[in-house]
Design a protein around this motif. Structure first.
Motif, PDB file in Angstrom:
ATOM      1  N   ASP A 172       0.854  -1.179   0.000  1.00  0.00           N
ATOM      2  CA  ASP A 172       0.000   0.000   0.000  1.00  0.00           C
ATOM      3  C   ASP A 172       0.897   1.239   0.000  1.00  0.00           C
ATOM      4  OD1 ASP A 172      -2.403   1.552   0.257  1.00  0.00           O
ATOM      5  OD2 ASP A 172      -1.811   1.894   2.334  1.00  0.00           O
ATOM      6  N   LYS A 173       0.495   2.285  -0.709  1.00  0.00           N
ATOM      7  CA  LYS A 173       1.350   3.466  -0.870  1.00  0.00           C
ATOM      8  C   LYS A 173       0.916   4.620   0.029  1.00  0.00           C
ATOM      9  CE  LYS A 173       2.331   2.137  -5.642  1.00  0.00           C
ATOM     10  NZ  LYS A 173       2.284   2.515  -7.067  1.00  0.00           N
ATOM     11  N   ALA A 174       0.403   4.298   1.221  1.00  0.00           N
ATOM     12  CA  ALA A 174      -0.160   5.318   2.095  1.00  0.00           C
ATOM     13  C   ALA A 174       0.844   6.404   2.467  1.00  0.00           C
ATOM     14  CB  ALA A 174      -0.704   4.660   3.366  1.00  0.00           C
ATOM     15  N   HIS A 175       2.115   6.042   2.646  1.00  0.00           N
ATOM     16  CA  HIS A 175       3.117   7.028   3.072  1.00  0.00           C
ATOM     17  C   HIS A 175       4.082   7.386   1.943  1.00  0.00           C
ATOM     18  CE1 HIS A 175       2.023   7.100   7.345  1.00  0.00           C
ATOM     19  NE2 HIS A 175       1.723   5.828   7.177  1.00  0.00           N
ATOM     20  N   ARG A 176       3.657   7.136   0.719  1.00  0.00           N
ATOM     21  CA  ARG A 176       4.556   7.361  -0.410  1.00  0.00           C
ATOM     22  C   ARG A 176       5.003   8.814  -0.497  1.00  0.00           C
ATOM     23  NH1 ARG A 176       2.966   6.265  -6.760  1.00  0.00           N
ATOM     24  NH2 ARG A 176       5.041   6.590  -7.639  1.00  0.00           N
ATOM     25  N   PHE A 177       4.133   9.736  -0.118  1.00  0.00           N
ATOM     26  CA  PHE A 177       4.455  11.164  -0.250  1.00  0.00           C
ATOM     27  C   PHE A 177       4.719  11.810   1.104  1.00  0.00           C
ATOM     28  CE2 PHE A 177       1.812  10.130  -3.994  1.00  0.00           C
ATOM     29  CZ  PHE A 177       2.757  10.388  -4.981  1.00  0.00           C
ATOM     30  N   SER A 178       5.200  11.023   2.056  1.00  0.00           N
ATOM     31  CA  SER A 178       5.570  11.566   3.360  1.00  0.00           C
ATOM     32  C   SER A 178       6.703  12.574   3.225  1.00  0.00           C
ATOM     33  CB  SER A 178       6.021  10.441   4.303  1.00  0.00           C
ATOM     34  OG  SER A 178       4.930   9.750   4.846  1.00  0.00           O
ATOM     35  N   ASP A 179       6.728  13.533   4.148  1.00  0.00           N
ATOM     36  CA  ASP A 179       7.883  14.408   4.276  1.00  0.00           C
ATOM     37  C   ASP A 179       8.879  13.694   5.177  1.00  0.00           C
ATOM     38  OD1 ASP A 179       9.805  16.284   4.750  1.00  0.00           O
ATOM     39  OD2 ASP A 179       8.441  17.880   5.365  1.00  0.00           O
ATOM     40  N   TRP A 180       9.834  12.999   4.556  1.00  0.00           N
ATOM     41  CA  TRP A 180      10.753  12.161   5.314  1.00  0.00           C
ATOM     42  C   TRP A 180      11.797  12.972   6.072  1.00  0.00           C
ATOM     43  CZ3 TRP A 180       9.230   7.428   6.104  1.00  0.00           C
ATOM     44  CH2 TRP A 180       8.386   6.815   5.171  1.00  0.00           C
ATOM     45  N   SER A 181      11.827  14.275   5.841  1.00  0.00           N
ATOM     46  CA  SER A 181      12.768  15.110   6.599  1.00  0.00           C
ATOM     47  C   SER A 181      12.167  15.600   7.909  1.00  0.00           C
ATOM     48  CB  SER A 181      13.205  16.316   5.744  1.00  0.00           C
ATOM     49  OG  SER A 181      12.103  17.160   5.468  1.00  0.00           O
ATOM     50  N   ALA A 182      10.858  15.460   8.069  1.00  0.00           N
ATOM     51  CA  ALA A 182      10.197  15.927   9.288  1.00  0.00           C
ATOM     52  C   ALA A 182      10.458  14.950  10.434  1.00  0.00           C
ATOM     53  CB  ALA A 182       8.699  16.086   9.047  1.00  0.00           C
ATOM     54  N   ARG A 183      10.680  15.495  11.615  1.00  0.00           N
ATOM     55  CA  ARG A 183      10.905  14.679  12.799  1.00  0.00           C
ATOM     56  C   ARG A 183       9.944  15.120  13.900  1.00  0.00           C
ATOM     57  NH1 ARG A 183      13.005  12.508   9.344  1.00  0.00           N
ATOM     58  NH2 ARG A 183      15.040  11.539   9.174  1.00  0.00           N
ATOM     59  N   PRO A 184       9.445  14.207  14.762  1.00  0.00           N
ATOM     60  CA  PRO A 184       9.833  12.793  14.826  1.00  0.00           C
ATOM     61  C   PRO A 184       9.117  11.963  13.776  1.00  0.00           C
ATOM     62  CG  PRO A 184       8.207  13.271  16.511  1.00  0.00           C
ATOM     63  CD  PRO A 184       8.523  14.587  15.857  1.00  0.00           C
ATOM     64  N   LEU A 185       9.693  10.807  13.441  1.00  0.00           N
ATOM     65  CA  LEU A 185       9.055   9.860  12.549  1.00  0.00           C
ATOM     66  C   LEU A 185       7.981   9.094  13.310  1.00  0.00           C
ATOM     67  CD1 LEU A 185      12.323   8.471  10.972  1.00  0.00           C
ATOM     68  CD2 LEU A 185      10.620   9.823   9.742  1.00  0.00           C
TER      69      LEU A 185
END
Length: 393
Positions: A141-154
């Motif tokens: 599933d691609k639910a987090h495909r467009f996450s901002d991976w630089s944002a913290r916390p994960l």
């Protein structure tokens, strides 16, 4: 259904400290292979901003926070250089660019399951989710495909999502490599990996940046100016670390090369160029490049690229060769685009014995020899039920 790690796998571990990473990498040196993926951001920068590196061994998986305070990723580079451990990726090119920039070389040895899937007949550039489904029955599933991976916390969901790629990839790799070994095609994969294994593949040369723009002219002055301003844009985008198109769009760069504006007012009249840019530091630097290009005497301008043969191949012959390619690719269960490109087919239709990949190595056996026979009138195509058949003439 959420994208999850393999149910038989332990929960992923988030690594945020150097000592934990060093210990994990030390354990991974004992593996035959590890699977690797990354999450990065590039929308606002020229250089990819590495956020996470996911690595899975046989019994553990780590999500490494590349942006954690004080973390040193050196031990990861040592693992990637360990020739005893195969590094497995899917669609590796963008991931490898990051590691070449950071470590100066590609991970060695390396295996790309997208390339392997094409060799195994899964079609052109098969998606990871489709490959997982076909080979393992897993669902992505691609639910987090467009996450901002630089944002913290994960979030826990992000960590689970990131880990799933490398856990499923272990099954994909083992099943693909076993299948290709049985079909004696691992050497085909190795041949296709040659480009990905060359660090130069990932190092763009500013001096050739103009070629991406495909200018339709043989005007030597215009081409020279375009080469100079395109090289300047590439270096300036790297310096300020913003996407090249955000600095100056391709359309504006082509107009600048065509009009060679002599001052800031003229530069600001180019569509897509703001007055603030034209009068600022970057605009001033660009004007200096244009001034230097205008001073080059006509006699010193490089020759225009030699125009390709304007002769057009027979559309009918091209169609026949494409049918032959599709039929042979189907018969050998390999992706057609891996065997020959459209440009290769055009050249094959035009030239007697062109220098194309389709006439070398395994491609010649799969397609090239038959293509030459077809061109020489020594083979015809027919239909046998629902399949194309080959008829010796």
């Amino acid at each position: 259904m959420a994208k999850t790690s393999r149910p038989d796998y332990p929960l992923p571990v988030l690594i945020t400290a150097t000592d934990a990473l060093d210990a994990f990498c030390q354990r991974m040196h004992g593996e035959t292979f590890v699977t690797v993926d990354t999450e990065f951001m590039r929308e606002r920068t020229y250089w990819p901003e590495l956020c996470l590196v996911q690595v899975a061994g046989e019994n553990e998986v780590a999500v490494i926070d590349a942006q954690a305070d004080g973390i040193d990723l050196s031990s990861l580079g040592v693992l990637f250089a360990d020739e005893a451990v195969t590094k497995v990726f899917h669609a590796a090119r963008q991931d490898i660019e990051i590691f070449v920039l950071r470590y100066g070389d590609v991970p060695r040895p390396m295996f790309d399951t997208q390339v392997a899937a094409m060799v195994a007949g899964f079609g052109d550039q098969v998606g990871y989710d489709a490959l997982v489904s076909s080979l393992t029955g897993g669902v992505i599933d691609k639910a987090h495909r467009f996450s901002d991976w630089s944002a913290r916390p994960l979030s826990a969901a992000q960590i689970t999502y990131a880990a799933a790629d490398v856990t499923h990839l272990r099954d994909v790799y083992t099943r693909l490599s076993r299948r290709l070994a049985q079909e004696n095609r691992l050497s085909w994969v190795a041949e296709e990996m040659a480009i990905l294994n060359n660090p130069a593949t990932y190092r763009g040369d500013p001096e050739t940046a103009w070629e991406r723009l495909r200018p339709r002219t043989t005007n030597r002055r215009l081409l020279y100016i375009l080469k100079e301003v395109a090289a300047w844009r590439e270096k300036e985008a790297q310096r300020v670390n913003i996407p090249r198109q955000r600095l100056i769009k391709d359309e504006a760069l082509l107009e600048i090369a065509a009009t060679a504006p002599a001052n800031a007012d003229a530069l600001a009249r180019v569509r897509g160029v703001t007055r603030g840019f034209a009068e600022g530091k970057s605009g001033t630097a660009l004007m200096e490049v244009l001034a230097a290009a205008r001073r080059v005497p006509d006699a010193d301008l490089p020759a225009a690229p030699q125009a390709r043969d304007s002769a057009r191949p027979s559309a009918a012959l091209v169609s026949l060769l494409k049918v032959l390619l599709a039929a042979n690719a189907e018969r050998h269960n390999v992706a057609p685009r891996l065997v020959a490109s459209s440009d290769d087919i055009d050249r094959l239709a035009l030239e007697e014995n062109p220098e194309i990949p389709g006439l070398h190595g395994w491609r010649r056996e799969v397609f090239g020899n038959d293509a030459l026979l077809l061109k020489q009138g020594r083979m015809a195509l027919g239909v046998d039920g629902r399949r194309v058949k080959f008829i010796p003439v």
